[in-house]
Design a protein around this motif. Structure first.
Motif, PDB file in Angstrom:
ATOM      1  N   ALA A  54      10.664  92.772  10.842  1.00  0.00           N
ATOM      2  CA  ALA A  54      11.234  94.039  11.292  1.00  0.00           C
ATOM      3  C   ALA A  54      11.957  93.890  12.621  1.00  0.00           C
ATOM      4  N   ALA A  55      11.334  93.189  13.566  1.00  0.00           N
ATOM      5  CA  ALA A  55      11.923  93.039  14.890  1.00  0.00           C
ATOM      6  C   ALA A  55      13.206  92.231  14.837  1.00  0.00           C
ATOM      7  N   ARG A  56      13.192  91.125  14.101  1.00  0.00           N
ATOM      8  CA  ARG A  56      14.367  90.264  14.060  1.00  0.00           C
ATOM      9  C   ARG A  56      15.503  90.900  13.266  1.00  0.00           C
ATOM     10  N   VAL A  57      15.171  91.582  12.174  1.00  0.00           N
ATOM     11  CA  VAL A  57      16.211  92.283  11.418  1.00  0.00           C
ATOM     12  C   VAL A  57      16.847  93.370  12.286  1.00  0.00           C
ATOM     13  N   SER A  58      16.026  94.105  13.023  1.00  0.00           N
ATOM     14  CA  SER A  58      16.549  95.156  13.891  1.00  0.00           C
ATOM     15  C   SER A  58      17.491  94.588  14.944  1.00  0.00           C
ATOM     16  N   ALA A  59      17.077  93.490  15.588  1.00  0.00           N
ATOM     17  CA  ALA A  59      17.895  92.907  16.649  1.00  0.00           C
ATOM     18  C   ALA A  59      19.214  92.384  16.100  1.00  0.00           C
ATOM     19  N   ALA A  60      19.154  91.627  14.998  1.00  0.00           N
ATOM     20  CA  ALA A  60      20.383  91.087  14.417  1.00  0.00           C
ATOM     21  C   ALA A  60      21.275  92.202  13.894  1.00  0.00           C
ATOM     22  N   ALA A  61      20.663  93.213  13.273  1.00  0.00           N
ATOM     23  CA  ALA A  61      21.445  94.329  12.734  1.00  0.00           C
ATOM     24  C   ALA A  61      22.120  95.111  13.843  1.00  0.00           C
ATOM     25  N   THR A  62      21.458  95.243  14.989  1.00  0.00           N
ATOM     26  CA  THR A  62      22.067  95.958  16.109  1.00  0.00           C
ATOM     27  C   THR A  62      23.368  95.295  16.530  1.00  0.00           C
ATOM     28  N   ILE A  63      23.348  93.962  16.633  1.00  0.00           N
ATOM     29  CA  ILE A  63      24.563  93.231  17.005  1.00  0.00           C
ATOM     30  C   ILE A  63      25.645  93.433  15.950  1.00  0.00           C
ATOM     31  N   GLY A  64      25.258  93.317  14.669  1.00  0.00           N
ATOM     32  CA  GLY A  64      26.222  93.468  13.593  1.00  0.00           C
ATOM     33  C   GLY A  64      26.808  94.859  13.532  1.00  0.00           C
ATOM     34  N   TYR A  65      25.966  95.878  13.714  1.00  0.00           N
ATOM     35  CA  TYR A  65      26.454  97.249  13.592  1.00  0.00           C
ATOM     36  C   TYR A  65      27.272  97.689  14.791  1.00  0.00           C
ATOM     37  N   ILE A  66      26.987  97.137  15.956  1.00  0.00           N
ATOM     38  CA  ILE A  66      27.859  97.416  17.101  1.00  0.00           C
ATOM     39  C   ILE A  66      29.274  96.949  16.781  1.00  0.00           C
ATOM     40  N   ALA A  67      29.369  95.774  16.148  1.00  0.00           N
ATOM     41  CA  ALA A  67      30.682  95.266  15.747  1.00  0.00           C
ATOM     42  C   ALA A  67      31.298  96.134  14.659  1.00  0.00           C
ATOM     43  N   PHE A  68      30.486  96.522  13.673  1.00  0.00           N
ATOM     44  CA  PHE A  68      31.001  97.307  12.542  1.00  0.00           C
ATOM     45  C   PHE A  68      31.500  98.676  12.993  1.00  0.00           C
ATOM     46  N   LEU A  69      30.741  99.314  13.890  1.00  0.00           N
ATOM     47  CA  LEU A  69      31.095 100.664  14.324  1.00  0.00           C
ATOM     48  C   LEU A  69      32.079 100.665  15.497  1.00  0.00           C
ATOM     49  N   GLY A  70      31.900  99.722  16.409  1.00  0.00           N
ATOM     50  CA  GLY A  70      32.738  99.710  17.595  1.00  0.00           C
ATOM     51  C   GLY A  70      33.983  98.854  17.482  1.00  0.00           C
ATOM     52  N   GLY A  71      33.970  97.900  16.548  1.00  0.00           N
ATOM     53  CA  GLY A  71      35.098  96.989  16.415  1.00  0.00           C
ATOM     54  C   GLY A  71      36.414  97.654  16.046  1.00  0.00           C
ATOM     55  N   PRO A  72      36.436  98.479  14.993  1.00  0.00           N
ATOM     56  CA  PRO A  72      37.709  99.093  14.585  1.00  0.00           C
ATOM     57  C   PRO A  72      38.409  99.901  15.682  1.00  0.00           C
ATOM     58  N   PRO A  73      37.691 100.728  16.477  1.00  0.00           N
ATOM     59  CA  PRO A  73      38.386 101.412  17.577  1.00  0.00           C
ATOM     60  C   PRO A  73      38.987 100.447  18.597  1.00  0.00           C
ATOM     61  N   VAL A  74      38.269  99.343  18.872  1.00  0.00           N
ATOM     62  CA  VAL A  74      38.798  98.342  19.803  1.00  0.00           C
ATOM     63  C   VAL A  74      40.078  97.735  19.246  1.00  0.00           C
ATOM     64  N   LEU A  75      40.053  97.407  17.940  1.00  0.00           N
ATOM     65  CA  LEU A  75      41.254  96.862  17.309  1.00  0.00           C
ATOM     66  C   LEU A  75      42.405  97.855  17.387  1.00  0.00           C
ATOM     67  N   GLY A  76      42.095  99.137  17.183  1.00  0.00           N
ATOM     68  CA  GLY A  76      43.127 100.157  17.251  1.00  0.00           C
ATOM     69  C   GLY A  76      43.757 100.226  18.637  1.00  0.00           C
ATOM     70  N   PHE A  77      42.929 100.136  19.664  1.00  0.00           N
ATOM     71  CA  PHE A  77      43.447 100.181  21.031  1.00  0.00           C
ATOM     72  C   PHE A  77      44.352  98.984  21.302  1.00  0.00           C
ATOM     73  N   ILE A  78      43.904  97.800  20.912  1.00  0.00           N
ATOM     74  CA  ILE A  78      44.701  96.589  21.142  1.00  0.00           C
ATOM     75  C   ILE A  78      46.010  96.646  20.364  1.00  0.00           C
ATOM     76  N   SER A  79      45.935  97.180  19.127  1.00  0.00           N
ATOM     77  CA  SER A  79      47.129  97.219  18.285  1.00  0.00           C
ATOM     78  C   SER A  79      48.238  98.082  18.878  1.00  0.00           C
ATOM     79  N   GLU A  80      47.872  99.038  19.727  1.00  0.00           N
ATOM     80  CA  GLU A  80      48.879  99.867  20.386  1.00  0.00           C
ATOM     81  C   GLU A  80      49.755  99.037  21.317  1.00  0.00           C
ATOM     82  N   HIS A  81      49.265  97.878  21.721  1.00  0.00           N
ATOM     83  CA  HIS A  81      49.989  97.044  22.679  1.00  0.00           C
ATOM     84  C   HIS A  81      50.661  95.836  22.028  1.00  0.00           C
ATOM     85  N   ILE A  82      50.061  95.280  20.973  1.00  0.00           N
ATOM     86  CA  ILE A  82      50.639  94.053  20.394  1.00  0.00           C
ATOM     87  C   ILE A  82      50.965  94.189  18.913  1.00  0.00           C
ATOM     88  N   GLY A  83      50.695  95.349  18.316  1.00  0.00           N
ATOM     89  CA  GLY A  83      50.959  95.533  16.892  1.00  0.00           C
ATOM     90  C   GLY A  83      49.731  95.230  16.058  1.00  0.00           C
TER      91      GLY A  83
END
Length: 408
Positions: A344-373
């Motif tokens: 439970a502990a290890r799945v939670s920790a690894a999933a937290t890292i993965g989900y931060i990327a899944f949820l936070g990654g697309p907005p970051v990509l959107g911001f960067i794309s405004e500058h470089i396409g």
């Protein structure tokens, strides 16, 4: 799992966890399918909708991070019932706040409950699925994740149909909330009281504070972060495709919105098929080799998608992208749960890292794309997919001497 379980009890347990994955996907697609109506019903602009999405994302991460504490207090069986009812209530409040009360604060509360419950149950259902996988002795976790995909397909299809029929948001969400509540009770009735992956025998059960200590220890282990990189790279690839692939086809490749939607469907179908049928390949060749091959496939697919000179090749790139991104997250979950005492502990920790990327990654990509396409921005996904492959050695099965001693 209690070794006294009969085959019938085991089968019911497995079906219950499949149903929980499906219900989670159903809830996500229900919300997503009504976003335009929710926006119109509340009279908010894109910036305010973005804040709503941010609140849901933050509450999802909070749910993922606190799930070991919930499991330490309640056990997985009761914990999954509580958290399913939580995100079911959230779905209902989103509809009530939109159509009945016309209240943005009520919708905010609904989205927080929705994100919190879904994030928490995500860890629990993955821990249960890995316990089932270990009992079966073969890779089946990707199939569970395919059922999440089925839930999103069913939810999106039902949403499209109900919109076409003129159903309001409240009626739609209350119907889905009722389905989730019934499923939660039915699944609770069929999950065993005690599983070896989560709880020792009653007289040996450690105090919940001791189990919380185990949860915190997971964040001090280098393997947690290595698995997190594997899952982060593929989560970025999956989340980036979900949010930006169709737009890249439609606008940057100039193929139009219909082709964009079709390319996203190609990506989704390719990912789901591999999740359904990729388990035997993992059992035959091992997690590490499969993850390395898939990371190369994902990187090659994204590169082809970026550079393709024709629309057919764009679709080939989308398919390879989906194939490559398909198993990184579920196999990372399997690896995190190798030691049942710390699953439970290890799945939670690894999933937290993965989900931060899944949820936070697309907005970051959107911001960067405004500058470089947008297409140039997708090179970031190529690098992350390659990193996922480089760190894939962390997913090798643990040896017996690397696991926590069994309780006697």
């Amino acid at each position: 799992m209690d070794t006294a379980l009969t085959r019938s009890q085991f089968v019911r347990w497995r079906i219950a966890i499949f149903a929980i994955f499906l219900a989670s996907g159903l809830s996500v697609a229900t919300w997503a399918s009504r976003v335009p109506d929710i926006k119109a019903g509340l009279g908010v602009d894109n910036a305010q909708m973005g804040l709503l999405l941010l609140g849901m994302g933050i509450s999802s991460i909070l749910g993922i991070s606190t799930s070991p504490a919930v499991m330490a207090r309640t056990g997985a069986r009761l914990g999954m019932l509580i958290t399913m009812l939580c995100f079911g209530a959230g779905v209902a409040l989103i509809g009530i706040g939109t159509d009945v009360l016309g209240s943005l604060p009520v919708v905010v509360v609904g989205m927080v409950l929705f994100g919190l419950g879904n994030g928490s149950v995500d860890v629990m259902m993955n821990v249960e699925a890995t316990a089932i996988e270990q009992q079966m002795g073969k890779t089946i976790l990707p199939v569970f994740h395919a059922f999440f995909s089925f839930g999103t397909v069913i939810g999106a299809g039902a949403g499209a149909l109900l919109v076409q029929l003129g159903a309001d948001v409240a009626g739609h969400t209350l119907l889905i909330a009722a389905v989730i509540a019934v499923a939660a009770v039915a699944c609770w009735a069929n999950v065993p009281n005690r599983e070896a992956a989560l709880d020792p025998e009653p007289h040996e059960k450690p105090h919940w504070r001791e189990r919380m200590h185990v949860a915190l220890e997971a964040w001090r282990e280098p393997r947690t972060y290595a698995l997190g990189v594997v899952m982060l790279g593929m989560s970025f690839a999956e989340g980036g495709a979900n949010d930006w692939l169709a737009l890249g086809v439609s606008e940057d490749h100039g193929a139009g919105p219909v082709a964009g939607a079709a390319a996203l469907a190609t990506f989704s179908v390719a990912m789901t098929v591999v999740r359904l049928f990729g388990g035997p390949l993992v059992d035959r060749f091992g997690r590490v080799i499969v993850l390395r091959i898939l990371s190369v496939t994902a990187a090659a697919g994204i590169l082809l998608f970026i550079l393709a000179p024709s629309t057919p090749l764009v679709f080939v790139g989308a398919a390879l992208w989906g194939i490559g991104a398909s198993l990184g997250f579920p196999l990372g979950m399997s690896a995190a749960a190798d030691d049942p005492a710390k699953a439970a502990a290890r799945v939670s920790a690894a999933a937290t890292i993965g989900y931060i990327a899944f949820l936070g990654g697309p907005p970051v990509l959107g911001f960067i794309s405004e500058h470089i396409g947008l297409l140039n921005t997708l090179y970031i996904l190529v690098v992350l997919a390659a990193l996922s492959g480089l760190f894939s050695a962390a997913a090798r099965p643990l040896r017996a001497d690397e696991m926590a001693p069994a309780t006697k």
